[in-house]
Scaffold this motif. Sequence first.
Motif, mmCIF file in Angstrom:
data_model
loop_
_atom_site.group_PDB
_atom_site.id
_atom_site.type_symbol
_atom_site.label_atom_id
_atom_site.label_comp_id
_atom_site.label_asym_id
_atom_site.label_seq_id
_atom_site.Cartn_x
_atom_site.Cartn_y
_atom_site.Cartn_z
ATOM 1 N N UNK A 12 42.428 -22.421 -83.518
ATOM 2 C CA UNK A 12 42.180 -21.095 -84.068
ATOM 3 C C UNK A 12 43.250 -20.151 -83.544
ATOM 4 N N UNK A 13 43.876 -19.413 -84.447
ATOM 5 C CA UNK A 13 44.867 -18.415 -84.067
ATOM 6 C C UNK A 13 44.621 -17.175 -84.923
ATOM 7 N N UNK A 34 38.274 -13.493 -82.434
ATOM 8 C CA UNK A 34 36.857 -13.349 -82.088
ATOM 9 C C UNK A 34 35.978 -13.423 -83.337
ATOM 10 N N UNK A 35 36.384 -12.753 -84.410
ATOM 11 C CA UNK A 35 35.612 -12.778 -85.649
ATOM 12 C C UNK A 35 35.579 -14.187 -86.243
ATOM 13 N N UNK A 36 36.691 -14.906 -86.162
ATOM 14 C CA UNK A 36 36.734 -16.265 -86.686
ATOM 15 C C UNK A 36 35.859 -17.200 -85.859
ATOM 16 N N UNK A 37 35.825 -16.976 -84.555
ATOM 17 C CA UNK A 37 35.028 -17.839 -83.679
ATOM 18 C C UNK A 37 33.533 -17.675 -83.928
ATOM 19 N N UNK A 38 33.118 -16.537 -84.477
ATOM 20 C CA UNK A 38 31.709 -16.360 -84.835
ATOM 21 C C UNK A 38 31.299 -17.430 -85.841
ATOM 22 N N UNK A 51 42.952 -7.723 -90.729
ATOM 23 C CA UNK A 51 43.226 -8.729 -89.706
ATOM 24 C C UNK A 51 43.103 -10.118 -90.337
ATOM 25 N N UNK A 52 43.778 -11.089 -89.740
ATOM 26 C CA UNK A 52 43.737 -12.453 -90.281
ATOM 27 C C UNK A 52 43.629 -13.465 -89.150
ATOM 28 N N UNK A 53 42.844 -14.491 -89.383
ATOM 29 C CA UNK A 53 42.752 -15.635 -88.468
ATOM 30 C C UNK A 53 42.909 -16.903 -89.286
ATOM 31 N N UNK A 54 43.283 -17.979 -88.612
ATOM 32 C CA UNK A 54 43.409 -19.270 -89.285
ATOM 33 C C UNK A 54 42.686 -20.315 -88.455
ATOM 34 N N UNK A 55 42.004 -21.209 -89.146
ATOM 35 C CA UNK A 55 41.388 -22.373 -88.513
ATOM 36 C C UNK A 55 42.075 -23.611 -89.051
ATOM 37 N N UNK A 56 42.636 -24.411 -88.148
ATOM 38 C CA UNK A 56 43.344 -25.635 -88.527
ATOM 39 C C UNK A 56 42.585 -26.834 -87.987
ATOM 40 N N UNK A 57 42.267 -27.762 -88.863
ATOM 41 C CA UNK A 57 41.601 -29.013 -88.474
ATOM 42 C C UNK A 57 42.554 -30.182 -88.691
ATOM 43 N N UNK A 58 42.722 -30.994 -87.640
ATOM 44 C CA UNK A 58 43.533 -32.204 -87.734
ATOM 45 C C UNK A 58 42.728 -33.381 -87.220
ATOM 46 N N UNK A 59 43.064 -34.567 -87.665
ATOM 47 C CA UNK A 59 42.338 -35.767 -87.253
ATOM 48 C C UNK A 59 42.400 -35.939 -85.735
#
Length: 245
Positions: free
Chosen positions: A61-62, A70-74, A47-55
């Motif tokens: 999170x997708x 759910x795992x990424x949100x941990x 499984x894969x998740x991505x976290x994107x940060x922008x100004x």
Amino acid sequence: MSTADQSDDFEQLHALIANTADIRGFLDGMTGFAAAMMTRSTGHRIECAVTLNRRKRRASIAGSSNEAVMLDEIEQHLGQGPCEDALRTGAPVLVADVATDPRWPQYRESLEAAGCRSVLGIPLTLGPDASAVLNFFAPASGLFTEDAIADAEVFAVVAGQALHLALRIAAADQLAENLRAAMESRTAIDLACGIIMAQNRCSHDQAFEILRRGSSTRNQKLHALAEEIVAGVSGAPVAAAHFED
């Protein structure tokens, strides 16, 4: 990863840019392709998740599944883990076995309870205004071999280029929308000033000052009052300004 697979990933990711309505849709599609790529590479479902940060925006999170999100949100909740380290260092970060890795005890316990046994964080290169990392989750330890990590890094190069382009297009679309709204607001204000000039036999500057005072007295936005004045005279809303795309 073969050259043919790289070409397929490139074409699929760039097709996403044209076929999704927003960045969130692109991220969902990208993580689906990333998960499929690593599933091919390891021979096991990844499984894969991505976290994107922008100004000035909350982190986006997708994921390839609800489980991946759910795992990424941990990690996002705890503020520590391989994703955070990959963002900070700009290099892949591997948790080969959540049962034995000495780092981030609370994070590892949460992953183990959720049935995840190994994690790989791969950063994406997006430039100075954004940062992102792919988080891959495996159901068993030992799946993220050197070859699998190399495949993930190759994919990340293509994914980073595609996401960077998608972000630039989204920013351009937002700028165009803001300009469109500003021009339509300006149209209503100019029409309202014309009406006030005719009614009061005054100059444009004097008409604008009357409109401004009315906006302040009524605690109403200037363009909203202008649209109300125009509609009151014409009996119809202000026509949208026309733009050539």
